[in-house]
Design a protein around this motif. Structure first.
Motif, PDB file in Angstrom:
ATOM      1  N   MET A   1       3.068  -6.186 -34.058  1.00 57.28           N
ATOM      2  CA  MET A   1       3.142  -4.898 -33.374  1.00 57.28           C
ATOM      3  C   MET A   1       3.349  -3.762 -34.380  1.00 57.28           C
ATOM      4  N   LYS A   2       2.718  -2.644 -34.128  1.00 60.44           N
ATOM      5  CA  LYS A   2       2.739  -1.518 -35.065  1.00 60.44           C
ATOM      6  C   LYS A   2       3.881  -0.551 -34.720  1.00 60.44           C
ATOM      7  N   LEU A   3       4.601  -0.128 -35.743  1.00 62.78           N
ATOM      8  CA  LEU A   3       5.631   0.905 -35.528  1.00 62.78           C
ATOM      9  C   LEU A   3       4.944   2.266 -35.404  1.00 62.78           C
ATOM     10  N   GLU A   4       5.144   2.925 -34.255  1.00 61.32           N
ATOM     11  CA  GLU A   4       4.494   4.228 -34.028  1.00 61.32           C
ATOM     12  C   GLU A   4       5.414   5.395 -34.340  1.00 61.32           C
ATOM     13  N   ALA A   5       6.718   5.221 -34.068  1.00 58.28           N
ATOM     14  CA  ALA A   5       7.619   6.374 -34.216  1.00 58.28           C
ATOM     15  C   ALA A   5       9.057   5.927 -34.434  1.00 58.28           C
ATOM     16  N   CYS A   6       9.837   6.854 -34.973  1.00 60.30           N
ATOM     17  CA  CYS A   6      11.288   6.665 -35.060  1.00 60.30           C
ATOM     18  C   CYS A   6      11.949   7.883 -34.432  1.00 60.30           C
ATOM     19  N   ILE A   7      12.944   7.643 -33.606  1.00 61.75           N
ATOM     20  CA  ILE A   7      13.721   8.735 -33.014  1.00 61.75           C
ATOM     21  C   ILE A   7      15.148   8.617 -33.526  1.00 61.75           C
ATOM     22  N   PHE A   8      15.636   9.709 -34.106  1.00 65.68           N
ATOM     23  CA  PHE A   8      16.955   9.701 -34.724  1.00 65.68           C
ATOM     24  C   PHE A   8      17.948  10.492 -33.880  1.00 65.68           C
ATOM     25  N   ASP A   9      19.099   9.899 -33.660  1.00 67.02           N
ATOM     26  CA  ASP A   9      20.247  10.668 -33.189  1.00 67.02           C
ATOM     27  C   ASP A   9      20.636  11.599 -34.346  1.00 67.02           C
ATOM     28  N   LEU A  10      21.391  12.654 -34.064  1.00 69.48           N
ATOM     29  CA  LEU A  10      21.760  13.590 -35.139  1.00 69.48           C
ATOM     30  C   LEU A  10      23.149  13.291 -35.721  1.00 69.48           C
ATOM     31  N   ASP A  11      24.179  13.555 -34.889  1.00 71.18           N
ATOM     32  CA  ASP A  11      25.558  13.471 -35.380  1.00 71.18           C
ATOM     33  C   ASP A  11      25.924  12.030 -35.728  1.00 71.18           C
ATOM     34  N   GLY A  12      26.244  11.789 -36.997  1.00 72.08           N
ATOM     35  CA  GLY A  12      26.627  10.446 -37.415  1.00 72.08           C
ATOM     36  C   GLY A  12      25.457   9.576 -37.852  1.00 72.08           C
ATOM     37  N   SER A 208      15.407   0.186 -47.171  1.00 72.51           N
ATOM     38  CA  SER A 208      14.077   0.775 -47.058  1.00 72.51           C
ATOM     39  C   SER A 208      13.537   0.493 -45.666  1.00 72.51           C
ATOM     40  N   LEU A 209      12.435   1.165 -45.338  1.00 72.49           N
ATOM     41  CA  LEU A 209      11.799   0.914 -44.047  1.00 72.49           C
ATOM     42  C   LEU A 209      11.400  -0.562 -43.939  1.00 72.49           C
ATOM     43  N   SER A 210      10.893  -1.113 -45.046  1.00 73.48           N
ATOM     44  CA  SER A 210      10.477  -2.522 -44.952  1.00 73.48           C
ATOM     45  C   SER A 210      11.671  -3.447 -44.727  1.00 73.48           C
ATOM     46  N   ASP A 211      12.849  -3.107 -45.302  1.00 73.14           N
ATOM     47  CA  ASP A 211      14.056  -3.915 -45.021  1.00 73.14           C
ATOM     48  C   ASP A 211      14.360  -3.887 -43.519  1.00 73.14           C
ATOM     49  N   ILE A 212      14.285  -2.680 -42.960  1.00 72.96           N
ATOM     50  CA  ILE A 212      14.611  -2.530 -41.528  1.00 72.96           C
ATOM     51  C   ILE A 212      13.613  -3.332 -40.689  1.00 72.96           C
ATOM     52  N   LEU A 213      12.334  -3.184 -41.023  1.00 71.32           N
ATOM     53  CA  LEU A 213      11.303  -3.899 -40.244  1.00 71.32           C
ATOM     54  C   LEU A 213      11.461  -5.414 -40.407  1.00 71.32           C
ATOM     55  N   HIS A 214      11.835  -5.813 -41.609  1.00 72.98           N
ATOM     56  CA  HIS A 214      12.040  -7.237 -41.872  1.00 72.98           C
ATOM     57  C   HIS A 214      13.171  -7.773 -40.978  1.00 72.98           C
ATOM     58  N   GLN A 215      14.243  -6.970 -40.877  1.00 76.80           N
ATOM     59  CA  GLN A 215      15.376  -7.411 -40.054  1.00 76.80           C
ATOM     60  C   GLN A 215      15.060  -7.401 -38.566  1.00 76.80           C
ATOM     61  N   LEU A 216      14.067  -6.593 -38.205  1.00 77.66           N
ATOM     62  CA  LEU A 216      13.645  -6.578 -36.794  1.00 77.66           C
ATOM     63  C   LEU A 216      12.539  -7.620 -36.574  1.00 77.66           C
ATOM     64  N   THR A 217      12.577  -8.697 -37.360  1.00 81.17           N
ATOM     65  CA  THR A 217      11.447  -9.635 -37.369  1.00 81.17           C
ATOM     66  C   THR A 217      11.128 -10.219 -36.008  1.00 81.17           C
ATOM     67  N   SER A 218      12.141 -10.380 -35.189  1.00 82.13           N
ATOM     68  CA  SER A 218      11.855 -10.985 -33.878  1.00 82.13           C
ATOM     69  C   SER A 218      10.862 -10.118 -33.101  1.00 82.13           C
ATOM     70  N   THR A 219      10.770  -8.842 -33.490  1.00 74.98           N
ATOM     71  CA  THR A 219       9.841  -7.946 -32.798  1.00 74.98           C
ATOM     72  C   THR A 219       8.486  -7.910 -33.507  1.00 74.98           C
ATOM     73  N   THR A 220       8.397  -8.589 -34.657  1.00 76.27           N
ATOM     74  CA  THR A 220       7.180  -8.598 -35.486  1.00 76.27           C
ATOM     75  C   THR A 220       6.589  -7.206 -35.671  1.00 76.27           C
ATOM     76  N   MET A 221       7.439  -6.284 -36.072  1.00 74.37           N
ATOM     77  CA  MET A 221       7.002  -4.906 -36.206  1.00 74.37           C
ATOM     78  C   MET A 221       6.540  -4.606 -37.631  1.00 74.37           C
ATOM     79  N   THR A 222       5.462  -3.854 -37.776  1.00 77.94           N
ATOM     80  CA  THR A 222       4.980  -3.443 -39.106  1.00 77.94           C
ATOM     81  C   THR A 222       4.691  -1.945 -39.094  1.00 77.94           C
ATOM     82  N   ALA A 223       4.637  -1.349 -40.303  1.00 79.77           N
ATOM     83  CA  ALA A 223       4.322   0.103 -40.371  1.00 79.77           C
ATOM     84  C   ALA A 223       3.021   0.282 -41.121  1.00 79.77           C
TER      85      ALA A 223
END
Ligand code: BG6
Ligand code: MG
Length: 223
Positions: A1-12, A208-223
């Protein structure tokens, strides 16, 4: 599955303002005659100013009129805004700028999803407002986190699907909102408070983004 977007909270998440919100509420607590602790504050992270006051009053076992609630919200915000007087680029949390750079390079869309009515002011002070294609803040939603409205609105305005979008949150209520909206979630902070996220990191520094995606492996997400 392809990563399309990231939404960030602000505070913290983007900026170290969570402590300033806490200190402003602590000052209100002291004025009301009780000690407002960090543990109490943890349950208030991510929710609107008015809802935060409601929780603070519950902790203090205090009943006040609606008019007094409105007044205290103004006072709290004045304390908070005073604490922003020296805010600048240096207040951006570690790893944020490099992650935003990497997302841009990989054409992953970027939005802000914050409960704060001061979000645009803070983004201006730290000089990164232009990096967000869409900004959804406390002025543009009617329901506070844990309702998913803020993130759903962000994804809709970006034209992406929640299942292909990661939400970065430091608050328990914010994660509840993202999970309810069907987003992938990265909790930033301690697993004790954020254990329901897909993954929990201490912060964005040194990942890095790849570390994050790697840790989300159960979702098989790539950028
Ligand atoms: C959230 C913070 O981002 O914004 C909360 O985590 C805060 O602590 C809320 O109460 C509302 O912010 P503001 O700036 O509108 O008072
Ligand atoms: Mg937050």
């Amino acid at each position: 599955m392809k990563l399309e977007a990231c939404i960030f909270d602000l505070d913290g998440v983007i900026v170290d303002t969570a402590g300033y919100h806490y200190l402003a509420w602590k000052r209100i607590g002291t004025e009301l005659g009780f000690d407002f602790t960090e543990e109490m504050n943890e349950t208030m992270k991510g929710i609107s100013r008015y809802d935060s006051l409601g929780k603070l009053l519950e902790f203090g076992n205090i009943t006040i009129s609606e008019e007094e609630k409105q007044r205290l919200c103004v006072v709290k915000n004045d304390y908070y805004l005073d604490s922003l007087s020296d805010m600048n680029h240096e207040n951006i949390l570690p790893g944020v700028v490099s992650l935003l750079d990497e997302l841009k390079e990989k054409n992953v869309k970027i939005a802000l999803g914050s409960a704060s009515k001061n979000a645009i002011k803070v983004l201006d002070l730290i000089g990164i407002k232009e990096r967000f294609e869409v900004i959804v803040d406390g002025n543009s939603v009617s329901r506070s986190k844990p309702d998913p409205e803020v993130f759903i609105k962000g994804a809709t305005e970006l034209g992406v699907s929640p299942a292909h979008t990661i939400v970065f949150e430091d608050s328990n209520k914010g994660l509840d909102a993202a999970i309810a909206g069907g987003f992938k979630t990265v909790g930033l902070g301690s697993p004790e408070h954020l254990g329901h996220a897909d993954i929990v990191l201490p912060g964005l520094g040194e990942v890095s983004l790849s570390d994050i995606l790697h840790q989300l492996t159960s979702t098989t997400m790539t950028a």
